[in-house]
Design an enzyme around this catalytic site. Structure first.
Site, PDB file in Angstrom:
ATOM      1  N   ASP A 110       0.869  -1.172   0.000  1.00 41.62           N
ATOM      2  CA  ASP A 110       0.000   0.000   0.000  1.00 41.62           C
ATOM      3  C   ASP A 110       0.911   1.227   0.000  1.00 41.62           C
ATOM      4  O   ASP A 110       1.878   1.279   0.760  1.00 41.62           O
ATOM      5  CB  ASP A 110      -0.860  -0.011   1.276  1.00 41.62           C
ATOM      6  N   ASP A 217      -3.046   4.750  -2.384  1.00 40.10           N
ATOM      7  CA  ASP A 217      -4.105   5.329  -1.572  1.00 40.10           C
ATOM      8  C   ASP A 217      -4.542   6.694  -2.109  1.00 40.10           C
ATOM      9  O   ASP A 217      -3.684   7.556  -2.358  1.00 40.10           O
ATOM     10  CB  ASP A 217      -3.551   5.484  -0.151  1.00 40.10           C
ATOM     11  N   GLU A 275      -6.278   3.982  -6.055  1.00 44.46           N
ATOM     12  CA  GLU A 275      -7.593   4.217  -5.439  1.00 44.46           C
ATOM     13  C   GLU A 275      -8.026   5.618  -5.868  1.00 44.46           C
ATOM     14  O   GLU A 275      -7.362   6.598  -5.542  1.00 44.46           O
ATOM     15  CB  GLU A 275      -7.492   4.128  -3.918  1.00 44.46           C
ATOM     16  N   HIS A 349     -11.180  -2.873   3.125  1.00 48.81           N
ATOM     17  CA  HIS A 349     -11.196  -2.515   4.549  1.00 48.81           C
ATOM     18  C   HIS A 349     -12.025  -1.264   4.840  1.00 48.81           C
ATOM     19  O   HIS A 349     -12.175  -0.898   5.998  1.00 48.81           O
ATOM     20  CB  HIS A 349      -9.753  -2.315   5.029  1.00 48.81           C
ATOM     21  N   ASP A 350     -12.518  -0.582   3.807  1.00 52.94           N
ATOM     22  CA  ASP A 350     -13.337   0.617   4.003  1.00 52.94           C
ATOM     23  C   ASP A 350     -14.817   0.367   3.728  1.00 52.94           C
ATOM     24  O   ASP A 350     -15.640   1.252   3.977  1.00 52.94           O
ATOM     25  CB  ASP A 350     -12.888   1.739   3.049  1.00 52.94           C
TER      26      ASP A 350
HETATM   27  C1  NOJ Z   1      -8.220   5.382   1.807  1.00 54.57           C
HETATM   28  C2  NOJ Z   1      -7.930   4.213   2.696  1.00 54.57           C
HETATM   29  O1  NOJ Z   1      -8.392   3.044   2.083  1.00 54.57           O
HETATM   30  C3  NOJ Z   1      -8.597   4.506   4.024  1.00 54.57           C
HETATM   31  O2  NOJ Z   1      -8.613   3.388   4.873  1.00 54.57           O
HETATM   32  C4  NOJ Z   1      -7.887   5.674   4.642  1.00 54.57           C
HETATM   33  O3  NOJ Z   1      -8.584   6.063   5.820  1.00 54.57           O
HETATM   34  C5  NOJ Z   1      -7.836   6.869   3.701  1.00 54.57           C
HETATM   35  N1  NOJ Z   1      -7.534   6.529   2.355  1.00 54.57           N
HETATM   36  C6  NOJ Z   1      -6.786   7.833   4.169  1.00 54.57           C
HETATM   37  O4  NOJ Z   1      -5.511   7.300   3.953  1.00 54.57           O
END
Ligand code: NOJ
Length: 578
Positions: A110, A217, A275, A349-350
Site C-alpha cells: 500500500d 491510496d 484508489e 477494509h473501508d
Molecule cells: C483510503 C484508505 O483506504 C482509508 O482506509 C484511509 O482512511 C484513507 N484513504 C486515508 O488514507
C-alpha cells in the site's frame, strides 16, 4: 548441469501478468496475531500463506504495515521505510515476501503518499516556518480579515473526510495546515519537486526489496489547484461538498506518468492500482491506457457509492435497485473495453461486507448469495480483488454500541451527528450498515476462542458467527463459499474468455436477474444469476440458445431448468455462438 535458480519476482514478471491475476487483500491488523497482543502481524500472515495458496490467488496486497501512530490504523505513516513494531520488523516483511514468492504469489504494498503522519520527520521539520521543508505541506494564513482560530478563519471551506474542517491551526505560527483526512494526516504538497523526488526514491527502495507493485491510496487527490479555491457543492458523491475542489487535479496525470517513469513501474512490470474515489470512466480510460504509462488500473467508487443519497454523506443511504448496479458495472466494462483495464471489487477494509450489503446474510441465503456475488464479479472483465474473509462469506459485525467501534471515521461521525441532535439509534443503524469496522473484525480461522485469530484480547471484537463461518469449516466443505471462490479463480486461470472475452449485458432492466455474456471468436460464456432472495423464472426466448452448452460452475450443481432458485447462478459455455 542444474538450471540456475531464478527468484520468482522481478526477474519473472511477464508484461501484463496482472490481467490474468486475482488479488487478495490482507488488512494486517485483523488477519492473524502471532504474539498474543490482540493485533494481527506479519509473522501471522506468513503462517497463513497456505490459505492463500489453496485459494489460488496470485497477489497479496498488504494494507499498510509501516511505522505509524495508528490514528487511522496505519494510513498515517511516520516512517515509509520501516515496519511498525506492532506488526513486526523489516526482517519479518522480507520473510513474508520470500514466503509469497516461494508459493508463486506476488506482493503489492500500500502506498500512502497523499499525506503523511504529523509525526513524520518531514512534517515535524515543516512546522518551522523557516525550514526548507515548510513547503512540503500546505501551510496557509487564515482567510483574509479573520483572526487565526476564529470561526470561518480556515483558509478554504474544505472539509475533512473524517468530519470537521480540513484545516488545523498551528498556534505557534498562526498558520493552518491542510489535512483532507484526520488532523494527524497532513497533506503533502506534490507541487514541490523535492516531495516527488523523495516519494519516488522511497518507492525504488521498496522495489529493490522485492515488492511487485503498489496500491496507491487516494491517488487522485495528489494534485490540486495551488490557489486552493473554495469548494462548490456538487450534486452528490463520496467526499461531500468541498472535495470537488481537490479530486482529479490539473497535474494528476503528469505526476502519475512521472512516477511511473522515475520508479520504473511499467518497465519493471509492477502492478499499479490507484484508489480514485473521484474517477470517471473517461479519466480511468486515459490513466489506464497502456500507451500513456500511468497506472494499470484504478478502483472506481461509482458502484459502491450508489447507495449514497445524491448530495448526502456516505451515511445517508438509499436502496440500490439491481438495474442501477448492473448498469454501473456495465458502463465501466464498455468504457474500458478497447483501451484500459478494470479492477473488480465488492469489498475492502473501508466497505461493509458484500454479503450483507449486496447479498442476503440470513442463514438461508448467505452461502448462495456470497457465491453468486463472487460469480458475477469475477466473470466481469478486469482484475478481481478478494478482501480477507470475503472468500468465507463473512458478514457485517452487528455492533450495537459506539463502544464496540474503533474506527476514527465512525467515532467522529457518531460524535458529530449525536451532537447535532441526530437520535443515537439512527446513527448506530447507519454505522451498522456502512461503518468501516464491519470489514475489520478479525479473520475467522476456526470455531475456537477468538476464531483462532489471537490468544489475547482482540483489538476489535470477533464476530460471534465464527462458530459456523470460519476457514477451517469452509476449506473442508466442498460446497462452501471458499471452494466456490477457489473454482472461480481457477476458471480465470484456465479460461481465456474470462480474461479477455468481450462483455455484453443482457436483460439490463430485469429487477432480479444479472445476465451477461463474455465472447470472442465465435465462443461465448453466459453468466446467469438470480440476485434476489425470491425464485426467478427465466424467459428462454430472451437468452442466447443454451442447448448443447456446458455448465462450468454453478451454485446449485445438477439443476438445469430455467426457473432459478433464490441466489442461484451458473456460468455456462456455449459451444457455438448463435
Ligand atoms: C483510503 C484508505 O483506504 C482509508 O482506509 C484511509 O482512511 C484513507 N484513504 C486515508 O488514507
Amino acid at each position: 548441469m542444474s538450471t540456475p535458480h531464478v527468484p520468482f519476482g522481478t526477474a519473472t514478471r511477464p508484461a501484463d501478468w496482472w490481467r490474468t491475476a486475482v488479488v487478495y487483500q490482507v488488512y494486517p491488523r485483523s488477519f492473524a496475531d502471532s504474539d498474543g497482543d490482540g493485533v494481527g502481524d506479519l509473522p501471522g500472515i506468513t503462517a497463513h500463506l497456505e490459505h492463500l495458496e489453496r485459494l489460488g490467488v496470485d497477489v497479496l496486497w498488504l494494507s499498510p504495515v509501516y511505522r505509524s501512530p495508528m490514528d487511522d490504523n496505519g494510513y498515517d505513516i511516520s516512517d515509509y521505510q520501516d515496519v511498525d513494531p506492532v506488526f513486526g520488523t523489516l526482517a519479518d516483511l522480507d520473510e513474508l515476501i520470500t514466503g509469497c514468492h516461494a508459493r508463486g504469489i506476488r506482493l503489492v504494498m500500500d502506498l500512502v503518499v497523499n499525506h503523511t503522519s504529523d509525526e513524520h520527520p518531514w512534517f515535524v521539520e515543516s512546522r518551522d516556518p523557516t525550514s526548507p521543508k515548510r513547503d512540503w505541506y500546505w501551510w496557509r494564513p487564515p482567510r483574509p480579515g479573520h483572526a487565526p482560530g476564529t470561526p470561518g478563519a480556515e483558509p478554504t471551506n474544505w472539509e475533512s473526510v473524517f468530519s470537521g474542517p480540513a484545516w488545523e491551526l498551528d498556534e505557534a505560527t498562526g498558520e493552518y495546515y491542510l489535512h483532507l483526512f484526520s488532523r494527524k494526516q497532513p497533506d503533502l504538497n506534490w507541487e514541490n519537486p523535492d516531495v516527488r523526488r523523495a516519494v519516488y526514491a522511497m518507492m525504488r527502495w521498496w522495489v529493490d526489496r522485492g515488492v511487485d507493485g503498489f496500491r496507491m491510496d487516494v491517488i487522485d487527490l495528489i494534485s490540486r489547484d495551488p490557489r486552493l479555491p473554495d469548494g462548490v457543492v456538487p450534486p452528490g458523491g463520496h467526499y461531500g461538498p468541498s472535495h470537488a475542489a481537490v479530486l482529479n487535479g490539473p497535474r494528476l496525470e503528469e505526476y502519475l506518468a512521472e512516477m511511473n517513469r522515475e520508479v520504473g513501474l511499467g518497465a519493471g512490470h509492477l502492478l499499479t492500482v490507484g484508489e480514485m474515489p473521484g474517477s470517471t470512466i473517461e479519466l480511468a480510460r486515459r490513466v489506464t491506457d497502456p500507451a500513456r504509462r500511468e497506472l494499470d488500473m484504478v478502483f472506481t467508487f461509482q458502484h459502491v457509492d450508489l447507495d449514497v443519497r445524491p448530495g448526502g454523506a456516505k451515511w445517508d443511504t438509499v436502496p440500490v435497485p439491481l438495474p442501477a448496479l448492473k448498469a454501473t458495472l456495465a458502463a465501466w466494462q464498455e468504457g474500458l473495453a478497447d483501451v484500459g483495464w478494470n479492477s473488480l471489487y465488492w469489498n475492502n477494509h473501508d466497505q461493509p461486507r458484500a454479503v450483507t450489503r449486496f447479498g442476503d446474510d440470513s442463514p438461508e441465503h448467505r452461502v448462495s448469495s456470497a457465491k453468486t456475488l463472487g460469480t458475477v464479479l469475477h466473470l466481469h472483465r478486469g482484475t478481481p480483488y478478494v478482501y480477507q474473509g470475503e472468500e468465507l462469506g463473512m458478514t457485517n459485525a452487528s455492533f450495537t454500541s459506539i463502544d464496540d467501534y474503533r474506527d476514527i471515521e465512525s467515532i467522529r461521525f457518531h460524535a458529530e451527528a449525536t451532537a447535532a441532535g441526530v437520535p443515537e439509534e439512527t446513527v448506530l443503524r447507519a454505522l451498522a450498515l456502512k461503518g468501516r469496522d464491519n470489514a475489520r473484525t478479525p479473520m475467522q480461522w476456526d470455531a475456537g476462542p477468538n476464531a483462532g485469530f489471537t490468544t489475547g484480547v482482540p483489538w476489535l471484537a470477533v464476530n460471534a458467527n465464527h462458530d459456523s463461518i470460519n476457514a477451517a469449516a469452509a476449506e473442508a466443505d466442498p460446497a462452501s463459499v471458499f471452494n466456490h471462490y477457489r473454482a472461480l479463480i481457477a476458471l480465470r486461470h484456465e479460461h481465456p474468455l474470462v480474461v479477455d472475452g468481450r462483455f455484453e449485458l443482457l436483460l439490463p432492466d430485469h429487477p432480479q436477474l444479472w445476465v451477461f455474456t463474455r465472447s470472442a471468436a465465435g465462443r461465448a460464456l453466459v453468466v446467469l444469476a438470480n440476485c434476489s432472495s425470491q425464485p426467478a423464472p427465466v424467459d428462454a426466448g430472451a437468452l442466447p440458445l443454451l442447448d448443447g452448452s456446458t455448465v462450468l460452475l454453478a451454485t446449485h450443481p445438477g439443476r438445469d431448468g430455467l426457473d432459478l432458485l433464490p441466489w442461484e447462478s451458473r456460468v455456462v459455455e456455449l459451444l457455438s455462438r448463435p
